[in-house]
Scaffold this motif. Structure first.
Motif, mmCIF file in Angstrom:
data_model
loop_
_atom_site.group_PDB
_atom_site.id
_atom_site.type_symbol
_atom_site.label_atom_id
_atom_site.label_comp_id
_atom_site.label_asym_id
_atom_site.label_seq_id
_atom_site.Cartn_x
_atom_site.Cartn_y
_atom_site.Cartn_z
ATOM 1 N N ILE A 1 0.872 -1.169 0.000
ATOM 2 C CA ILE A 1 0.000 0.000 0.000
ATOM 3 C C ILE A 1 0.912 1.221 0.000
ATOM 4 N N THR A 2 0.683 2.108 -0.946
ATOM 5 C CA THR A 2 1.465 3.343 -1.017
ATOM 6 C C THR A 2 0.534 4.526 -0.830
ATOM 7 N N MET A 3 0.847 5.352 0.160
ATOM 8 C CA MET A 3 0.103 6.573 0.398
ATOM 9 C C MET A 3 0.844 7.697 -0.306
ATOM 10 N N ILE A 4 0.089 8.526 -1.023
ATOM 11 C CA ILE A 4 0.694 9.524 -1.900
ATOM 12 C C ILE A 4 0.153 10.906 -1.574
ATOM 13 N N GLU A 5 1.072 11.868 -1.438
ATOM 14 C CA GLU A 5 0.712 13.272 -1.245
ATOM 15 C C GLU A 5 0.894 13.985 -2.577
ATOM 16 N N GLY B 1 -7.074 13.388 5.127
ATOM 17 C CA GLY B 1 -5.955 13.368 6.066
ATOM 18 C C GLY B 1 -4.674 13.838 5.400
ATOM 19 N N ASN B 2 -3.547 13.328 5.877
ATOM 20 C CA ASN B 2 -2.249 13.763 5.365
ATOM 21 C C ASN B 2 -1.988 13.308 3.931
ATOM 22 N N TRP B 3 -2.600 12.219 3.509
ATOM 23 C CA TRP B 3 -2.360 11.654 2.185
ATOM 24 C C TRP B 3 -3.547 11.924 1.285
ATOM 25 N N ASP B 4 -3.283 12.095 0.005
ATOM 26 C CA ASP B 4 -4.341 12.381 -0.962
ATOM 27 C C ASP B 4 -4.832 11.135 -1.686
ATOM 28 N N LEU B 5 -3.915 10.192 -1.929
ATOM 29 C CA LEU B 5 -4.243 8.981 -2.671
ATOM 30 C C LEU B 5 -3.625 7.769 -1.982
ATOM 31 N N ILE B 6 -4.275 6.634 -2.140
ATOM 32 C CA ILE B 6 -3.715 5.375 -1.657
ATOM 33 C C ILE B 6 -3.761 4.390 -2.822
ATOM 34 N N ALA B 7 -2.600 3.805 -3.138
ATOM 35 C CA ALA B 7 -2.487 2.845 -4.235
ATOM 36 C C ALA B 7 -2.127 1.477 -3.685
ATOM 37 N N HIS B 8 -2.824 0.460 -4.170
ATOM 38 C CA HIS B 8 -2.467 -0.924 -3.848
ATOM 39 C C HIS B 8 -1.638 -1.415 -5.030
ATOM 40 N N ILE B 9 -0.376 -1.723 -4.770
ATOM 41 C CA ILE B 9 0.572 -2.107 -5.810
ATOM 42 C C ILE B 9 0.838 -3.604 -5.735
ATOM 43 N N ILE C 1 6.399 11.128 -10.927
ATOM 44 C CA ILE C 1 5.222 11.754 -11.533
ATOM 45 C C ILE C 1 5.147 13.198 -11.071
ATOM 46 N N GLU C 2 5.026 14.101 -12.030
ATOM 47 C CA GLU C 2 4.904 15.520 -11.694
ATOM 48 C C GLU C 2 3.645 15.746 -10.863
ATOM 49 N N GLY C 3 3.809 16.362 -9.708
ATOM 50 C CA GLY C 3 2.695 16.609 -8.801
ATOM 51 C C GLY C 3 2.739 15.740 -7.555
ATOM 52 N N VAL C 4 3.515 14.659 -7.582
ATOM 53 C CA VAL C 4 3.679 13.811 -6.399
ATOM 54 C C VAL C 4 4.772 14.425 -5.541
ATOM 55 N N SER C 5 4.413 14.821 -4.320
ATOM 56 C CA SER C 5 5.396 15.482 -3.460
ATOM 57 C C SER C 5 5.966 14.569 -2.385
ATOM 58 N N ASN C 6 5.238 13.522 -2.027
ATOM 59 C CA ASN C 6 5.698 12.647 -0.952
ATOM 60 C C ASN C 6 4.935 11.330 -1.056
ATOM 61 N N SER C 7 5.544 10.270 -0.542
ATOM 62 C CA SER C 7 4.851 8.986 -0.490
ATOM 63 C C SER C 7 5.410 8.164 0.666
ATOM 64 N N GLU C 8 4.592 7.238 1.116
ATOM 65 C CA GLU C 8 4.993 6.294 2.158
ATOM 66 C C GLU C 8 4.412 4.945 1.794
ATOM 67 N N THR C 9 5.233 3.917 1.857
ATOM 68 C CA THR C 9 4.814 2.598 1.417
ATOM 69 C C THR C 9 4.971 1.571 2.524
ATOM 70 N N SER C 10 3.969 0.684 2.628
ATOM 71 C CA SER C 10 4.035 -0.442 3.558
ATOM 72 C C SER C 10 3.814 -1.722 2.757
ATOM 73 N N LEU C 11 4.775 -2.641 2.870
ATOM 74 C CA LEU C 11 4.628 -3.953 2.238
ATOM 75 C C LEU C 11 3.556 -4.752 2.972
ATOM 76 N N LEU C 12 2.760 -5.492 2.229
ATOM 77 C CA LEU C 12 1.767 -6.376 2.824
ATOM 78 C C LEU C 12 2.411 -7.753 2.931
ATOM 79 N N LEU C 13 2.591 -8.229 4.149
ATOM 80 C CA LEU C 13 3.336 -9.454 4.389
ATOM 81 C C LEU C 13 2.464 -10.707 4.320
ATOM 82 N N SER C 14 1.338 -10.719 5.000
ATOM 83 C CA SER C 14 0.444 -11.872 4.941
ATOM 84 C C SER C 14 -0.982 -11.435 5.231
#
Length: 148
Positions: free
Chosen positions: A76-80, A107-115, A133-146
């Motif tokens: 899951i990647t949260m994108i600002e 909240g703090n993030w604008d988009l959430i992507a499931h990769i 990508i132009e317009g993406v200022s920040n992101s945070e990603t969490s790997l899905l383990l199980s």
């Protein structure tokens, strides 16, 4: 259907029931859907055409059991997004086949992507592509383990 008409169209109960059945079985035939829903085959075809024409239904996909896809990487990647570039960023993200689902949020993030990718190397490339990508200022990603 014109752009104005398609943007005003709102799915009704039958449309939502068709979508719900396709989520369970994306390969369901028109005949099967008409039987399950209790409507004529032509009605199902017309509704599917309208859902596709209006962009409400954007395609069909394959879902694989998690245990058959153990080597894949899922996260899951949260994108600002900066300023008013959200629509442009969404268009770019939708063009990336590795993005399984994409959501707007608050909240703090604008988009959430499931990769989903086939390898860590591919996953690394996708993260770099997202950050470029132009317009993406920040992101945070969490790997899905199980799945639990």
């Amino acid at each position: 259907m014109t752009v104005t008409e398609s943007s005003l169209y709102r799915p009704d109960d039958l449309d939502r029931r068709i979508i719900a059945h396709l989520r369970i079985d994306g390969r369901a035939s028109l005949s099967k859907l008409s039987d399950v829903l209790g409507v004529a085959r032509g009605t199902v075809q017309n509704r599917l055409d309208r859902l596709m024409d209006t962009g409400i239904l954007i395609g069909f996909t394959v879902r694989v059991r998690a245990d058959l896809d153990e080597d894949s990487v899922s996260a899951i990647t949260m994108i600002e997004v900066v300023g008013k570039s959200t629509d442009r960023v969404i268009r770019k993200l939708r063009g990336m086949p590795e993005i399984h689902t994409l959501h707007t949020t608050n909240g703090n993030w604008d988009l959430i992507a499931h990769i989903r990718t086939d390898s860590l190397g591919e996953f690394d490339r996708v993260l770099r592509d997202i950050r470029m990508i132009e317009g993406v200022s920040n992101s945070e990603t969490s790997l899905l383990l199980s799945s639990v």
